[in-house]
Design a protein around this motif. Structure first.
Motif, PDB file in Angstrom:
ATOM      1  N   UNK A   1       0.858  -1.168   0.000  1.00 35.43           N
ATOM      2  CA  UNK A   1       0.000   0.000   0.000  1.00 35.43           C
ATOM      3  C   UNK A   1       0.904   1.231   0.000  1.00 35.43           C
ATOM      4  N   UNK A   2       0.576   2.166  -0.847  1.00 38.15           N
ATOM      5  CA  UNK A   2       1.353   3.400  -0.913  1.00 38.15           C
ATOM      6  C   UNK A   2       0.839   4.399   0.121  1.00 38.15           C
ATOM      7  N   UNK A   3       1.656   5.387   0.422  1.00 35.55           N
ATOM      8  CA  UNK A   3       1.260   6.408   1.389  1.00 35.55           C
ATOM      9  C   UNK A   3       0.025   7.172   0.933  1.00 35.55           C
ATOM     10  N   UNK A   4      -0.059   7.600  -0.352  1.00 30.05           N
ATOM     11  CA  UNK A   4      -1.272   8.301  -0.773  1.00 30.05           C
ATOM     12  C   UNK A   4      -2.530   7.444  -0.649  1.00 30.05           C
ATOM     13  N   UNK A   6      -2.989   4.976   1.501  1.00 34.34           N
ATOM     14  CA  UNK A   6      -3.273   4.871   2.933  1.00 34.34           C
ATOM     15  C   UNK A   6      -3.986   6.118   3.440  1.00 34.34           C
ATOM     16  N   UNK A   7      -3.501   7.286   3.049  1.00 28.53           N
ATOM     17  CA  UNK A   7      -4.126   8.537   3.490  1.00 28.53           C
ATOM     18  C   UNK A   7      -5.531   8.691   2.910  1.00 28.53           C
ATOM     19  N   UNK A   8      -5.742   8.201   1.682  1.00 29.96           N
ATOM     20  CA  UNK A   8      -7.080   8.231   1.091  1.00 29.96           C
ATOM     21  C   UNK A   8      -8.032   7.360   1.886  1.00 29.96           C
ATOM     22  N   UNK A   9      -7.592   6.156   2.242  1.00 31.40           N
ATOM     23  CA  UNK A   9      -8.439   5.263   3.050  1.00 31.40           C
ATOM     24  C   UNK A   9      -8.777   5.903   4.397  1.00 31.40           C
ATOM     25  N   UNK A  10      -7.796   6.565   5.014  1.00 30.48           N
ATOM     26  CA  UNK A  10      -8.037   7.237   6.296  1.00 30.48           C
ATOM     27  C   UNK A  10      -9.080   8.336   6.139  1.00 30.48           C
ATOM     28  N   UNK A  20      -4.280   9.204  13.768  1.00 26.84           N
ATOM     29  CA  UNK A  20      -3.529   8.113  13.163  1.00 26.84           C
ATOM     30  C   UNK A  20      -2.427   7.582  14.065  1.00 26.84           C
ATOM     31  N   UNK A  21      -2.028   8.353  15.071  1.00 26.43           N
ATOM     32  CA  UNK A  21      -1.020   7.871  16.015  1.00 26.43           C
ATOM     33  C   UNK A  21      -1.544   6.697  16.835  1.00 26.43           C
ATOM     34  N   UNK A  26      -2.714  -1.957   9.634  1.00 26.05           N
ATOM     35  CA  UNK A  26      -3.610  -3.114   9.605  1.00 26.05           C
ATOM     36  C   UNK A  26      -5.002  -2.801  10.114  1.00 26.05           C
ATOM     37  N   UNK A  27      -5.086  -2.000  11.167  1.00 16.36           N
ATOM     38  CA  UNK A  27      -6.398  -1.618  11.703  1.00 16.36           C
ATOM     39  C   UNK A  27      -7.181  -0.801  10.680  1.00 16.36           C
ATOM     40  N   UNK A  28      -6.503   0.121  10.000  1.00 17.10           N
ATOM     41  CA  UNK A  28      -7.157   0.934   8.974  1.00 17.10           C
ATOM     42  C   UNK A  28      -7.644   0.042   7.833  1.00 17.10           C
ATOM     43  N   UNK A  29      -6.793  -0.896   7.401  1.00 15.66           N
ATOM     44  CA  UNK A  29      -7.191  -1.811   6.326  1.00 15.66           C
ATOM     45  C   UNK A  29      -8.402  -2.642   6.729  1.00 15.66           C
ATOM     46  N   UNK A  30      -8.388  -3.187   7.933  1.00 15.15           N
ATOM     47  CA  UNK A  30      -9.513  -3.992   8.415  1.00 15.15           C
ATOM     48  C   UNK A  30     -10.800  -3.179   8.469  1.00 15.15           C
ATOM     49  N   UNK A  31     -10.725  -1.958   8.966  1.00 16.13           N
ATOM     50  CA  UNK A  31     -11.921  -1.110   9.047  1.00 16.13           C
ATOM     51  C   UNK A  31     -12.465  -0.790   7.663  1.00 16.13           C
ATOM     52  N   UNK A  32     -11.566  -0.526   6.709  1.00 14.63           N
ATOM     53  CA  UNK A  32     -12.013  -0.205   5.360  1.00 14.63           C
ATOM     54  C   UNK A  32     -12.661  -1.419   4.698  1.00 14.63           C
ATOM     55  N   UNK A  33     -12.070  -2.591   4.866  1.00 15.35           N
ATOM     56  CA  UNK A  33     -12.640  -3.818   4.291  1.00 15.35           C
ATOM     57  C   UNK A  33     -14.008  -4.094   4.893  1.00 15.35           C
ATOM     58  N   UNK A  34     -14.137  -3.963   6.203  1.00 16.92           N
ATOM     59  CA  UNK A  34     -15.431  -4.196   6.851  1.00 16.92           C
ATOM     60  C   UNK A  34     -16.482  -3.200   6.372  1.00 16.92           C
ATOM     61  N   UNK A  35     -16.086  -1.954   6.172  1.00 16.54           N
ATOM     62  CA  UNK A  35     -17.033  -0.956   5.674  1.00 16.54           C
ATOM     63  C   UNK A  35     -17.528  -1.314   4.279  1.00 16.54           C
ATOM     64  N   UNK A  36     -16.629  -1.806   3.436  1.00 17.90           N
ATOM     65  CA  UNK A  36     -17.008  -2.203   2.083  1.00 17.90           C
ATOM     66  C   UNK A  36     -17.905  -3.441   2.099  1.00 17.90           C
TER      67      UNK A  36
END
Length: 54
Positions: A1-4, A6-10, A20-21, A26-36
């Motif tokens: 995953x690229x930085x841009x 990642x920031x788009x998903x956030x 984000x601190x 992984x938590x961001x990825x999991x939340x995005x997948x669950x939302x989809x």
């Protein structure tokens, strides 16, 4: 995953930079997948009987 990406998903999840601190990539990825997955229409939903048979 690229930085841009990642920031788009956030941004899509509604997080601010200071939050984000507290989260990992992984938590961001999991939340995005669950939302989809929330909008997915499953052809079959398991019942209690299915779980008991499993």
């Amino acid at each position: 995953m690229t930085t841009p990406l990642f920031l788009l998903r956030c941004k899509q999840l509604g997080f601010h930079l200071d939050e984000l601190e507290l989260l990992t990539i992984g938590m961001i990825n999991d939340m995005f997948i669950e939302r989809e997955n929330d909008d997915y229409k499953y052809a079959y939903k398991a019942t209690q009987e299915d779980f008991n048979n499993f």
